[in-house]
Design a protein around this motif. Structure first.
Motif, PDB file in Angstrom:
ATOM      1  N   LEU A  96      66.704  13.864 -49.998  1.00  0.00           N
ATOM      2  CA  LEU A  96      65.784  14.333 -50.877  1.00  0.00           C
ATOM      3  C   LEU A  96      65.877  15.756 -51.092  1.00  0.00           C
ATOM      4  CD1 LEU A  96      63.263  13.518 -52.629  1.00  0.00           C
ATOM      5  CD2 LEU A  96      61.809  13.865 -50.571  1.00  0.00           C
ATOM      6  N   ALA A  97      65.984  16.535 -49.912  1.00  0.00           N
ATOM      7  CA  ALA A  97      66.302  18.010 -49.864  1.00  0.00           C
ATOM      8  C   ALA A  97      67.312  18.452 -50.646  1.00  0.00           C
ATOM      9  CB  ALA A  97      66.210  18.712 -48.609  1.00  0.00           C
ATOM     10  N   ASP A  98      68.600  17.773 -50.647  1.00  0.00           N
ATOM     11  CA  ASP A  98      69.455  18.193 -51.299  1.00  0.00           C
ATOM     12  C   ASP A  98      69.286  17.806 -52.815  1.00  0.00           C
ATOM     13  OD1 ASP A  98      70.634  18.914 -48.833  1.00  0.00           O
ATOM     14  OD2 ASP A  98      72.030  17.274 -48.633  1.00  0.00           O
ATOM     15  N   ALA A  99      68.642  16.928 -53.429  1.00  0.00           N
ATOM     16  CA  ALA A  99      68.410  16.527 -54.509  1.00  0.00           C
ATOM     17  C   ALA A  99      67.250  17.626 -55.284  1.00  0.00           C
ATOM     18  CB  ALA A  99      68.022  14.953 -54.495  1.00  0.00           C
ATOM     19  N   ALA A 100      66.072  17.880 -54.410  1.00  0.00           N
ATOM     20  CA  ALA A 100      65.304  18.848 -54.952  1.00  0.00           C
ATOM     21  C   ALA A 100      66.051  20.258 -55.356  1.00  0.00           C
ATOM     22  CB  ALA A 100      64.230  18.844 -53.959  1.00  0.00           C
ATOM     23  N   VAL A 101      66.783  20.645 -54.287  1.00  0.00           N
ATOM     24  CA  VAL A 101      67.726  22.013 -54.469  1.00  0.00           C
ATOM     25  C   VAL A 101      68.547  21.731 -55.807  1.00  0.00           C
ATOM     26  CG1 VAL A 101      69.488  23.369 -53.689  1.00  0.00           C
ATOM     27  CG2 VAL A 101      67.678  22.697 -52.191  1.00  0.00           C
ATOM     28  N   ALA A 102      69.221  20.729 -56.199  1.00  0.00           N
ATOM     29  CA  ALA A 102      69.883  20.436 -57.304  1.00  0.00           C
ATOM     30  C   ALA A 102      69.187  20.377 -58.357  1.00  0.00           C
ATOM     31  CB  ALA A 102      70.918  19.316 -57.001  1.00  0.00           C
ATOM     32  N   ALA A 103      68.111  19.998 -58.296  1.00  0.00           N
ATOM     33  CA  ALA A 103      67.324  19.744 -59.416  1.00  0.00           C
ATOM     34  C   ALA A 103      66.364  20.851 -60.036  1.00  0.00           C
ATOM     35  CB  ALA A 103      66.294  18.239 -59.560  1.00  0.00           C
ATOM     36  N   GLY A 104      66.232  21.844 -58.988  1.00  0.00           N
ATOM     37  CA  GLY A 104      65.353  23.169 -58.962  1.00  0.00           C
ATOM     38  C   GLY A 104      63.990  22.716 -58.803  1.00  0.00           C
ATOM     39  N   VAL A 105      63.712  21.839 -57.748  1.00  0.00           N
ATOM     40  CA  VAL A 105      62.420  21.613 -57.464  1.00  0.00           C
ATOM     41  C   VAL A 105      62.164  22.309 -55.994  1.00  0.00           C
ATOM     42  CG1 VAL A 105      60.749  19.703 -56.935  1.00  0.00           C
ATOM     43  CG2 VAL A 105      62.319  19.254 -58.495  1.00  0.00           C
ATOM     44  N   ARG A 106      61.297  23.195 -56.207  1.00  0.00           N
ATOM     45  CA  ARG A 106      61.154  24.332 -54.962  1.00  0.00           C
ATOM     46  C   ARG A 106      60.283  23.503 -53.994  1.00  0.00           C
ATOM     47  NH1 ARG A 106      63.652  28.942 -54.850  1.00  0.00           N
ATOM     48  NH2 ARG A 106      62.684  29.282 -52.713  1.00  0.00           N
ATOM     49  N   ASP A 136      66.474  16.766 -36.600  1.00  0.00           N
ATOM     50  CA  ASP A 136      67.358  16.956 -37.367  1.00  0.00           C
ATOM     51  C   ASP A 136      66.971  17.172 -39.039  1.00  0.00           C
ATOM     52  OD1 ASP A 136      68.709  17.140 -35.131  1.00  0.00           O
ATOM     53  OD2 ASP A 136      70.067  15.247 -35.513  1.00  0.00           O
ATOM     54  N   ALA A 137      66.360  16.392 -39.332  1.00  0.00           N
ATOM     55  CA  ALA A 137      65.844  16.242 -40.823  1.00  0.00           C
ATOM     56  C   ALA A 137      65.070  17.641 -41.032  1.00  0.00           C
ATOM     57  CB  ALA A 137      65.116  14.952 -41.136  1.00  0.00           C
ATOM     58  N   ASP A 138      64.234  18.040 -40.113  1.00  0.00           N
ATOM     59  CA  ASP A 138      63.241  19.074 -40.469  1.00  0.00           C
ATOM     60  C   ASP A 138      64.097  20.262 -40.329  1.00  0.00           C
ATOM     61  OD1 ASP A 138      61.251  17.442 -40.147  1.00  0.00           O
ATOM     62  OD2 ASP A 138      60.405  18.262 -38.044  1.00  0.00           O
ATOM     63  N   ASP A 139      64.969  20.510 -39.381  1.00  0.00           N
ATOM     64  CA  ASP A 139      66.027  21.571 -39.305  1.00  0.00           C
ATOM     65  C   ASP A 139      66.612  21.931 -40.770  1.00  0.00           C
ATOM     66  OD1 ASP A 139      65.043  22.115 -36.879  1.00  0.00           O
ATOM     67  OD2 ASP A 139      66.884  21.251 -35.830  1.00  0.00           O
ATOM     68  N   HIS A 140      67.075  20.720 -41.373  1.00  0.00           N
ATOM     69  CA  HIS A 140      67.809  20.597 -42.497  1.00  0.00           C
ATOM     70  C   HIS A 140      67.181  21.237 -43.625  1.00  0.00           C
ATOM     71  CE1 HIS A 140      71.057  19.765 -45.616  1.00  0.00           C
ATOM     72  NE2 HIS A 140      70.073  19.401 -46.202  1.00  0.00           N
ATOM     73  N   VAL A 141      65.810  20.651 -43.718  1.00  0.00           N
ATOM     74  CA  VAL A 141      64.961  21.254 -44.757  1.00  0.00           C
ATOM     75  C   VAL A 141      64.456  22.676 -44.613  1.00  0.00           C
ATOM     76  CG1 VAL A 141      62.364  20.654 -45.608  1.00  0.00           C
ATOM     77  CG2 VAL A 141      63.711  18.898 -45.128  1.00  0.00           C
ATOM     78  N   SER A 143      66.257  24.701 -43.485  1.00  0.00           N
ATOM     79  CA  SER A 143      67.456  25.772 -43.734  1.00  0.00           C
ATOM     80  C   SER A 143      67.743  26.086 -44.802  1.00  0.00           C
ATOM     81  CB  SER A 143      68.652  24.986 -43.204  1.00  0.00           C
ATOM     82  OG  SER A 143      69.318  24.051 -43.674  1.00  0.00           O
ATOM     83  N   GLN A 144      66.962  25.534 -45.957  1.00  0.00           N
ATOM     84  CA  GLN A 144      67.200  25.513 -47.377  1.00  0.00           C
ATOM     85  C   GLN A 144      66.403  26.750 -48.041  1.00  0.00           C
ATOM     86  OE1 GLN A 144      69.588  23.288 -48.710  1.00  0.00           O
ATOM     87  NE2 GLN A 144      69.878  22.971 -46.535  1.00  0.00           N
ATOM     88  N   ALA A 146      66.308  27.598 -50.890  1.00  0.00           N
ATOM     89  CA  ALA A 146      65.968  27.309 -52.297  1.00  0.00           C
ATOM     90  C   ALA A 146      64.793  26.181 -52.077  1.00  0.00           C
ATOM     91  CB  ALA A 146      67.110  26.603 -53.169  1.00  0.00           C
ATOM     92  N   LEU A 147      64.238  26.085 -51.097  1.00  0.00           N
ATOM     93  CA  LEU A 147      62.818  25.141 -50.855  1.00  0.00           C
ATOM     94  C   LEU A 147      61.876  26.139 -50.366  1.00  0.00           C
ATOM     95  CD1 LEU A 147      64.388  21.970 -49.558  1.00  0.00           C
ATOM     96  CD2 LEU A 147      63.968  22.284 -51.825  1.00  0.00           C
ATOM     97  N   ASP A 148      60.394  25.710 -51.111  1.00  0.00           N
ATOM     98  CA  ASP A 148      59.283  26.263 -50.470  1.00  0.00           C
ATOM     99  C   ASP A 148      58.930  24.990 -49.727  1.00  0.00           C
ATOM    100  OD1 ASP A 148      59.520  28.698 -51.823  1.00  0.00           O
ATOM    101  OD2 ASP A 148      58.436  27.751 -53.657  1.00  0.00           O
ATOM    102  N   TRP A 149      59.100  24.875 -48.555  1.00  0.00           N
ATOM    103  CA  TRP A 149      59.058  23.764 -47.579  1.00  0.00           C
ATOM    104  C   TRP A 149      57.607  23.846 -46.729  1.00  0.00           C
ATOM    105  CZ3 TRP A 149      58.743  25.317 -42.582  1.00  0.00           C
ATOM    106  CH2 TRP A 149      59.503  26.447 -42.156  1.00  0.00           C
ATOM    107  N   THR A 150      57.143  22.839 -46.238  1.00  0.00           N
ATOM    108  CA  THR A 150      56.115  22.655 -45.352  1.00  0.00           C
ATOM    109  C   THR A 150      56.473  21.410 -44.784  1.00  0.00           C
ATOM    110  OG1 THR A 150      54.417  23.726 -46.852  1.00  0.00           O
ATOM    111  CG2 THR A 150      53.653  22.546 -44.804  1.00  0.00           C
ATOM    112  N   VAL A 151      56.497  21.547 -43.495  1.00  0.00           N
ATOM    113  CA  VAL A 151      56.711  20.487 -42.282  1.00  0.00           C
ATOM    114  C   VAL A 151      55.591  20.055 -41.705  1.00  0.00           C
ATOM    115  CG1 VAL A 151      58.087  19.420 -40.157  1.00  0.00           C
ATOM    116  CG2 VAL A 151      59.056  21.027 -42.015  1.00  0.00           C
ATOM    117  N   VAL A 152      54.829  19.055 -41.967  1.00  0.00           N
ATOM    118  CA  VAL A 152      53.615  18.529 -41.339  1.00  0.00           C
ATOM    119  C   VAL A 152      54.046  17.404 -40.216  1.00  0.00           C
ATOM    120  CG1 VAL A 152      51.495  17.180 -41.537  1.00  0.00           C
ATOM    121  CG2 VAL A 152      52.325  18.917 -43.430  1.00  0.00           C
TER     122      VAL A 152
END
Length: 215
Positions: A96-106, A136-141, A143-144, A146-152
């Protein structure tokens, strides 16, 4: 906002979908089974049937294209299947993170888990596999760029009636209702100051909106 929720029929996801729909946002829940469609339609939530364990980044990219935010709320289930912790809790979150980056969804909001400070690297116990997958998923997210991420990272999830009050941030391990987590996520989606933040949430005595505002 147009919000795509992976794992759209989950208990947290459905409560989140109802909350943000009531606030005027457009929601699309990603579901595996056609039998889940009536529930989402009753919630006023749109849907897309897609198996996160049987798709590709390219296919998922097209699904999330045009969204303003994505939320990862999928999980490998409580049936003790360790393999699905890797394919869903980790693999689908990464996809999902990789798809969001590819689609330009921040905007990417991740439902993770507390307890990662208690990981045992060599343990085959299912909960340990789950915690490692979440880490591992948190770390990947995170690391991107191109994402404006929040981890809850919620504590132990319960089906109790939501209280509307929580404790967030640097808190000791505890429990929290799924409904209260959904309310936290709804606030996070409206709160730019949570971008780039990882925080825990458990039951507490602060109203949800106030707790998120003070992060």
């Amino acid at each position: 906002m147009r919000i795509v929720i992976a794992g759209g029929h989950g208990q947290i996801a459905r409560q989140l979908g109802r909350l943000v729909t009531q606030d005027g946002h457009e929601v699309v829940g990603l579901i595996r089974k056609a039998e889940h469609v009536p529930d989402l339609e009753a919630d006023g939530v749109g849907w897309k049937q897609l198996d996160l364990e049987d798709t590709s980044v390219e296919q998922l990219t097209e699904v999330v294209r045009g969204a303003d935010a994505v939320v990862f709320a999928a999980g490998g289930g409580p049936d003790g299947n360790a393999a699905r912790k890797e394919t869903v809790d980790k693999g689908a979150a990464v996809m999902l993170a990789d798809a969001a980056v590819a689609a330009g969804v921040r905007r990417y909001v991740m439902i993770s888990s507390m307890g990662q400070d208690r990981i045992e690297e060599d343990s085959d116990e299912v909960f340990q596999v789950y915690l490692r997958a979440k880490r591992d998923a948190d770390d990947h997210v995170r690391s991107q760029d191109a994402l404006d991420w929040t981890v809850v990272q919620p504590g132990k999830l319960t089906d109790d009636v939501p209280t509307g009050t929580v404790a967030v941030g640097d808190v000791d391990y505890g429990s929290v209702t799924r409904g209260d987590v959904a309310h936290v996520l709804a606030e996070v989606l409206e709160s730019d100051h949570t971008i780039g933040r990882t925080f825990a949430v458990i039951g507490g005595d602060q109203p949800v909106a106030e707790a998120v505002r003070k992060l």
